[in-house]
Design a protein around this motif. Structure first.
Motif, PDB file in Angstrom:
ATOM      1  N   LEU A  37      -3.600  10.039  -3.573  1.00 39.34           N
ATOM      2  CA  LEU A  37      -4.329   8.807  -3.531  1.00 39.34           C
ATOM      3  C   LEU A  37      -3.650   7.804  -2.609  1.00 39.34           C
ATOM      4  O   LEU A  37      -2.321   7.763  -2.641  1.00 39.34           O
ATOM      5  CB  LEU A  37      -4.350   7.961  -4.942  1.00 39.34           C
ATOM      6  CG  LEU A  37      -5.080   6.752  -4.908  1.00 39.34           C
ATOM      7  CD1 LEU A  37      -6.538   6.922  -4.565  1.00 39.34           C
ATOM      8  CD2 LEU A  37      -4.846   6.254  -6.343  1.00 39.34           C
ATOM      9  N   SER A  58     -10.177   7.412  -0.024  1.00 35.83           N
ATOM     10  CA  SER A  58      -9.178   7.874  -0.777  1.00 35.83           C
ATOM     11  C   SER A  58      -9.520   7.951  -2.466  1.00 35.83           C
ATOM     12  O   SER A  58      -9.390   8.911  -3.138  1.00 35.83           O
ATOM     13  CB  SER A  58      -7.992   7.623  -0.478  1.00 35.83           C
ATOM     14  OG  SER A  58      -6.711   8.198  -1.193  1.00 35.83           O
ATOM     15  N   TRP A  59      -9.834   6.897  -2.766  1.00 36.33           N
ATOM     16  CA  TRP A  59     -10.128   6.786  -4.168  1.00 36.33           C
ATOM     17  C   TRP A  59     -11.456   7.507  -4.537  1.00 36.33           C
ATOM     18  O   TRP A  59     -11.437   8.125  -5.596  1.00 36.33           O
ATOM     19  CB  TRP A  59     -10.638   5.137  -4.237  1.00 36.33           C
ATOM     20  CG  TRP A  59      -9.354   4.411  -5.012  1.00 36.33           C
ATOM     21  CD1 TRP A  59      -8.528   3.592  -4.169  1.00 36.33           C
ATOM     22  CD2 TRP A  59      -8.901   4.371  -6.290  1.00 36.33           C
ATOM     23  NE1 TRP A  59      -7.565   2.964  -5.079  1.00 36.33           N
ATOM     24  CE2 TRP A  59      -7.864   3.384  -6.214  1.00 36.33           C
ATOM     25  CE3 TRP A  59      -9.310   4.857  -7.432  1.00 36.33           C
ATOM     26  CZ2 TRP A  59      -7.032   3.319  -7.380  1.00 36.33           C
ATOM     27  CZ3 TRP A  59      -8.590   4.491  -8.485  1.00 36.33           C
ATOM     28  CH2 TRP A  59      -7.508   3.575  -8.670  1.00 36.33           C
ATOM     29  N   ILE A  68      -8.856   3.516   2.108  1.00 33.06           N
ATOM     30  CA  ILE A  68      -8.497   3.592   1.049  1.00 33.06           C
ATOM     31  C   ILE A  68      -9.481   3.833   0.055  1.00 33.06           C
ATOM     32  O   ILE A  68      -9.449   4.589  -0.946  1.00 33.06           O
ATOM     33  CB  ILE A  68      -7.631   2.057   0.598  1.00 33.06           C
ATOM     34  CG1 ILE A  68      -6.445   2.098   1.196  1.00 33.06           C
ATOM     35  CG2 ILE A  68      -7.698   1.703  -0.771  1.00 33.06           C
ATOM     36  CD1 ILE A  68      -5.640   0.686   1.051  1.00 33.06           C
ATOM     37  N   GLY A 114      -1.958   3.277  -8.516  1.00 28.24           N
ATOM     38  CA  GLY A 114      -3.340   2.730  -8.302  1.00 28.24           C
ATOM     39  C   GLY A 114      -4.280   2.526  -9.560  1.00 28.24           C
ATOM     40  O   GLY A 114      -3.895   3.076 -10.527  1.00 28.24           O
ATOM     41  N   GLU A 123      -8.156  -2.541  -7.761  1.00 25.59           N
ATOM     42  CA  GLU A 123      -8.329  -2.239  -6.359  1.00 25.59           C
ATOM     43  C   GLU A 123      -9.400  -3.051  -5.517  1.00 25.59           C
ATOM     44  O   GLU A 123      -9.202  -3.109  -4.441  1.00 25.59           O
ATOM     45  CB  GLU A 123      -8.228  -0.731  -6.320  1.00 25.59           C
ATOM     46  CG  GLU A 123      -8.249  -0.138  -4.699  1.00 25.59           C
ATOM     47  CD  GLU A 123      -6.715  -0.722  -4.277  1.00 25.59           C
ATOM     48  OE1 GLU A 123      -5.923  -1.012  -5.092  1.00 25.59           O
ATOM     49  OE2 GLU A 123      -6.552  -0.401  -2.919  1.00 25.59           O
ATOM     50  N   VAL A 173       0.769  -1.124   0.018  1.00 22.41           N
ATOM     51  CA  VAL A 173       0.080  -0.054   0.097  1.00 22.41           C
ATOM     52  C   VAL A 173       0.993   1.312  -0.115  1.00 22.41           C
ATOM     53  O   VAL A 173       1.814   1.303   0.838  1.00 22.41           O
ATOM     54  CB  VAL A 173      -0.936   0.030   1.124  1.00 22.41           C
ATOM     55  CG1 VAL A 173      -1.694   1.281   1.485  1.00 22.41           C
ATOM     56  CG2 VAL A 173      -1.916  -1.055   1.204  1.00 22.41           C
ATOM     57  N   LEU A 205     -14.800  -1.165  -6.725  1.00 20.24           N
ATOM     58  CA  LEU A 205     -14.962  -0.738  -5.336  1.00 20.24           C
ATOM     59  C   LEU A 205     -16.105  -1.135  -4.453  1.00 20.24           C
ATOM     60  O   LEU A 205     -16.482  -1.223  -3.566  1.00 20.24           O
ATOM     61  CB  LEU A 205     -14.633   0.737  -5.328  1.00 20.24           C
ATOM     62  CG  LEU A 205     -13.165   1.063  -5.914  1.00 20.24           C
ATOM     63  CD1 LEU A 205     -12.932   2.436  -5.741  1.00 20.24           C
ATOM     64  CD2 LEU A 205     -12.037   0.403  -5.110  1.00 20.24           C
ATOM     65  N   THR A 253      -3.445   3.754  -1.561  1.00 16.99           N
ATOM     66  CA  THR A 253      -4.171   2.815  -2.468  1.00 16.99           C
ATOM     67  C   THR A 253      -2.849   1.559  -2.548  1.00 16.99           C
ATOM     68  O   THR A 253      -1.790   1.643  -2.210  1.00 16.99           O
ATOM     69  CB  THR A 253      -4.069   3.082  -4.067  1.00 16.99           C
ATOM     70  OG1 THR A 253      -4.799   1.961  -4.890  1.00 16.99           O
ATOM     71  CG2 THR A 253      -2.858   3.533  -4.523  1.00 16.99           C
ATOM     72  N   SER A 254      -3.335   0.455  -2.865  1.00 13.64           N
ATOM     73  CA  SER A 254      -2.567  -0.747  -3.166  1.00 13.64           C
ATOM     74  C   SER A 254      -2.123  -0.638  -4.456  1.00 13.64           C
ATOM     75  O   SER A 254      -2.764   0.036  -5.197  1.00 13.64           O
ATOM     76  CB  SER A 254      -2.958  -2.000  -2.497  1.00 13.64           C
ATOM     77  OG  SER A 254      -4.132  -2.290  -3.273  1.00 13.64           O
TER      78      SER A 254
END
Lengths: 565, 277
Positions: free
Chosen positions: A140, A179-180, A176, A153, A158, A95, A221, A142-143
């Motif tokens: 962002l 954030s997205w 997360i 990202g 995701e 991440v 998501l 994110t992973s």
């Protein structure tokens, strides 16, 4: 002449500045520590504290992993456990936080509506006008699909990355997701690939840097929202007691209170609505211009951003579609994603007490379900198919059996009592069609395009899609035992159960190696954008598959699945 | 068909603020720091814009040719790693990563932990162990336990704020004999210290060449630069500029005699960037 280890030393010039390099030269084994102490620290940590903390971290991770993810036999044995912990840790340890501007073409050129025949030539010309500008900054959390190859990202990845984390650290998942969704613009669009700042851009060829606000991507998501609701939707669910038992500190505390989940969803809700409406408004499919009888006159969908060879926006890049492309196309997979999205937002609306909205979304979900059958089911081919418009301006199905055919099933639109369930299960389990010794193929062995050209989504077994199949077999059907498929998938994702040579530790490239094995047998297994580009560390979608196996609590299925292997 | 609604802009602004309340301060503290630069083998930064960033570079320094290709920094496919990744990682407490660097004949363990759930900062331990399969090199004829490895830890400040080594005056030309301590501050982080320790028990190369006297290798060397941020880290367009930066770093790290090149690049980067684009 000085030896190289003397020569390759930086000039010692400590000074003010915004960039400092600190060099040490060692002989043999070595160690050193870096310790960051804010002025507000309760105490200043020393190396001894660090030693203790490292021991404690290893132990607490092991304990938490086993309490939360409850690995079942045989996944609890030392080899599997080490492997799956490593897979999981790489996912969650990958991440990152990204900050910077990104390149977006906001010309909203009329060509981007893709309404004319030959639209792909027009859009190519519009893109060539290079109207993109940098905008932002964006941030962002994110992973990432791959640390060396895709360290940024990706929207469609995701959701699959977050599913395995939901139970381990739900609040991290919520952070997360927030954030997205905060990268969404006023219209409800999110860039599908977030290349923020010049450091991130340095890894991407210029022609792939531009994001287009008419491009969609699978709304994965929303699957995660459902997973959060599944796990934490009820106050008395075991989930909360587990969370409380393991946290005892800040971790997950916000979610240890169901009201916090509700508050968070209430805040997120307008963004979810806006995103959902954006998909419906921009990716609509044309029902009115052609004779297409259907339950609802609205629910039909078409990916924008296609070319004759690809629909990159769909994520299934080179999966065979109608040829040539036509503005009257209807895409099964997008329809299915929209159904998943509608169900998800319906559940969220319901959960936060938005009764009227909830009823509206339920109606949309039902309309999508009905229209999926009316528009995409081919009686002749007995499977779900894309639709296009033929030379006589009639709607016609375009059938290439594969993931497209089972997408409505994978996204939960085909329930246990559905009239077409049997045909889908037959297709999945037919060795001449989708069933392979290594998982469910992306394209039927009988299809004329099987294994051809780029062969990216034209035979390879994709772990994330197989995860969806397994999940549906578990939750939606009582007619089909998922155990055999699960057995196959785990054998792709892990090392061999009895490795020929014992290894110190399983690594992501073992995923790669294990997954390359079947290649010799003519099947390719892909965990993320894997092997065509040779991305090492591509195990993150494998992790999603792995998570499914840990969730197998049904004693029957469990034992049957592994007793003989 | 497009549909802009300014009310949504306002809403987003409110949302951003409101969401902070759902996630408690203590929870956010535990997530503030992490190896949040996953593009690097090991890069710790906080989850706030333009702040303190750190990175790790290393390479075997036993001959004059391999070092050109053997310095590790960003995760790359082509470096022949025998695997790397986190064996354990919990975003609230930290974890342990191992890096099997076959090309450099060394395994690294990079542990990262948070103290008091992040309230007292964090620590990282970088531990190197020569690999059993390491090829003997020009500097390790006596066995892998004499292998020579150079490690660089980078400390940068992206935005406003400062970070600089203490004891600039007191430090001899020959480098720091003990721990290197940076102090700094930013609006988000407040005042902080970053200490890079010199652990007991490490061995450092000894040799008879006179150059050792002026720069003994059991010392720690620090090189500081003022990098024009807007040109090098943020410039528009500019993977080229980024490459220049990287090149400049490689030059400075591997060819000290050429560090004038860096100055040149630094001074001319803006010009170069404007020409390239």
């Amino acid at each position: 002449m000085p030896p190289p280890w003397q020569t390759y030393t930086i000039q010692h010039r400590p000074d003010q500045g915004n960039m400092h390099a600190v060099q040490k030269v060692f002989e043999g084994a070595f160690e050193f520590d870096v310790i960051y102490t804010p002025s507000t620290a309760e105490r200043t940590a020393k190396s001894e504290d660090l030693s203790k903390a490292i021991d404690a971290v290893a132990k607490s991770f092991d304990a938490k992993y086993e309490v939360v993810l409850k690995p079942q036999a045989p996944f609890g044995d030392a080899d599997h456990l080490r492997f799956s912990k490593s897979l999981f840790s790489n996912l969650i340890g990958g991440v990152g936080y990204f900050y910077g501007d990104q390149v977006i073409d906001r010309s909203y050129a009329t060509e981007y509506e893709e309404e004319n025949e030959g639209f792909w030539q027009e859009t190519a010309e519009a893109r060539a006008r290079n109207q993109q500008k940098t905008e932002g900054p964006y941030e962002l959390f994110t992973s990432v699909p791959s640390r060396p190859f895709f360290p940024r990202g990706f929207l469609w990845d995701e959701g699959f990355h977050l599913l395995p984390i939901v139970e381990f650290d739900p609040e991290l998942v919520m952070q997360i997701l927030s954030s997205w969704f905060n990268t969404m613009d006023e219209d409800g669009w999110m860039p599908r690939e977030q290349i923020l700042g010049s450091e991130a851009r340095s890894k991407v060829p210029t022609e792939f840097q531009v994001q287009y606000p008419h491009y969609a991507n699978p709304p994965t998501l929303f699957m995660v929202l459902e997973a959060l609701l599944d796990a934490a939707g009820h106050k008395d669910s075991e989930f909360f007691s587990t969370q409380q038992a393991i946290s005892g500190n800040a971790a997950g505390n916000a979610l240890a209170n169901p009201e916090a989940l509700k508050t968070w969803l209430k805040q997120l809700y307008p963004l979810l609505q806006r995103n959902f409406e954006w998909y419906r408004r921009t990716q609509w499919g044309d029902l009115k211009s052609y004779d297409r009888p259907a339950f609802s006159s609205k629910e039909a969908y078409r990916w924008r951003g296609r070319s004759p060879q690809h629909i990159l926006t769909s994520g299934l890049d080179d999966y065979p579609r109608a040829q040539p492309p036509h503005p009257g196309e209807l895409h099964t997979d997008l329809m299915a994603w929209m159904g998943m999205m509608a169900n998800s937002i319906h559940r969220v609306a319901d959960y936060i007490g938005q009764g009227e909205d909830s009823a509206r979304y339920a109606k949309i979900a039902e309309a999508i379900r009905r229209n999926t059958d009316d528009l995409h089911w081919s009686k002749r081919d007995k499977t779900y198919c894309d639709a296009t418009v033929d030379d006589y301006e009639d709607s016609a199905h375009v059938c290439h059996k594969g993931y497209i055919s089972i997408f409505p099933f994978m996204t939960g639109l085909v329930g246990p009592d559905h009239e077409h369930l049997k045909e889908i299960l037959d297709l999945i389990s037919d060795e001449d069609e989708l069933w392979s010794p290594h998982g469910i193929r992306s394209l039927s062995k009988n299809d004329e395009f099987y294994g051809t050209e780029e062969n990216y989504w034209r035979s390879p077994v994709w772990m994330n899609m197989n995860y969806l199949v397994v999940q549906q077999l578990l939750v939606s059907t009582t007619q089909c035992d998922p155990a055999p498929l699960i057995t196959l998938l785990i054998s792709q994702c892990t090392e061999h159960r009895h490795p020929p040579r014992p290894r110190a530790s399983a690594r992501p490239q073992d995923v790669l190696r294990a997954a390359q094995e079947p290649r010799r047998h003519g099947v390719q297994v892909l965990a993320r954008d894997g092997f065509r580009v040779g991305a090492i560390q591509s195990g993150n979608w494998c992790r999603a598959a792995d998570a499914a196996f840990h969730r197998l609590d049904e004693p029957g299925g469990q034992d049957d699945a592994y007793a003989g292997s | 068909m497009l549909w802009h609604n300014t009310a949504y802009g306002l809403l987003t602004a409110c949302l951003a603020t409101a969401q902070q309340d759902v996630f408690t301060k203590s929870s956010n503290d535990t997530l503030l720091w992490g190896p949040y630069k996953p593009n690097l083998y090991f890069g710790v930064r906080p989850r706030v814009p333009k702040s303190l960033t750190t990175g790790l570079l290393w390479g075997r320094v036993e001959d004059f040719t391999n070092i050109q290709t053997n310095i590790r920094y960003t995760c790359e496919q082509h470096e022949g790693m025998a695997g790397y990744g986190w064996d354990a990682y919990d975003p609230r407490t930290g974890g342990i990563q191992t890096i099997h660097d076959r090309g450099n004949g060394i395994d690294l363990e990079t542990s990262f932990v948070k103290f008091d759930h992040g309230r007292s900062g964090w620590g990282a331990r970088i531990k190197g162990t020569p690999r059993e399969d390491a090829e003997p090199g020009a500097g390790s004829e006596g066995g892998a336990h004499t292998m020579k490895t150079a490690v660089w830890f980078t400390v940068g400040m992206e935005g406003l704020g400062s970070v600089e080594p203490q004891d600039i005056e007191g430090s001899e030309e020959a480098g720091y004999e003990h721990d290197v301590v940076f102090s700094g501050q930013t609006n988000d982080l407040g005042d902080f210290k970053l200490t890079i320790t010199e652990a007991e028990g490490n061995s450092h190369p000894l040799h008879a060449h006179p150059s050792y006297k002026s720069k003994p290798l059991d010392h720690t060397f620090v090189h500081s630069l003022q990098v024009p941020e807007e040109a090098l880290w943020q410039a528009k367009g500019t993977s080229h500029c980024r490459r220049l930066t990287h090149m400049a770093w490689m030059l400075i790290l591997t060819k000290p005699s050429h560090s004038d090149h860096f100055r040149l690049l630094e001074n001319n980067c803006r010009w170069l960037c404007s020409r390239i684009h």
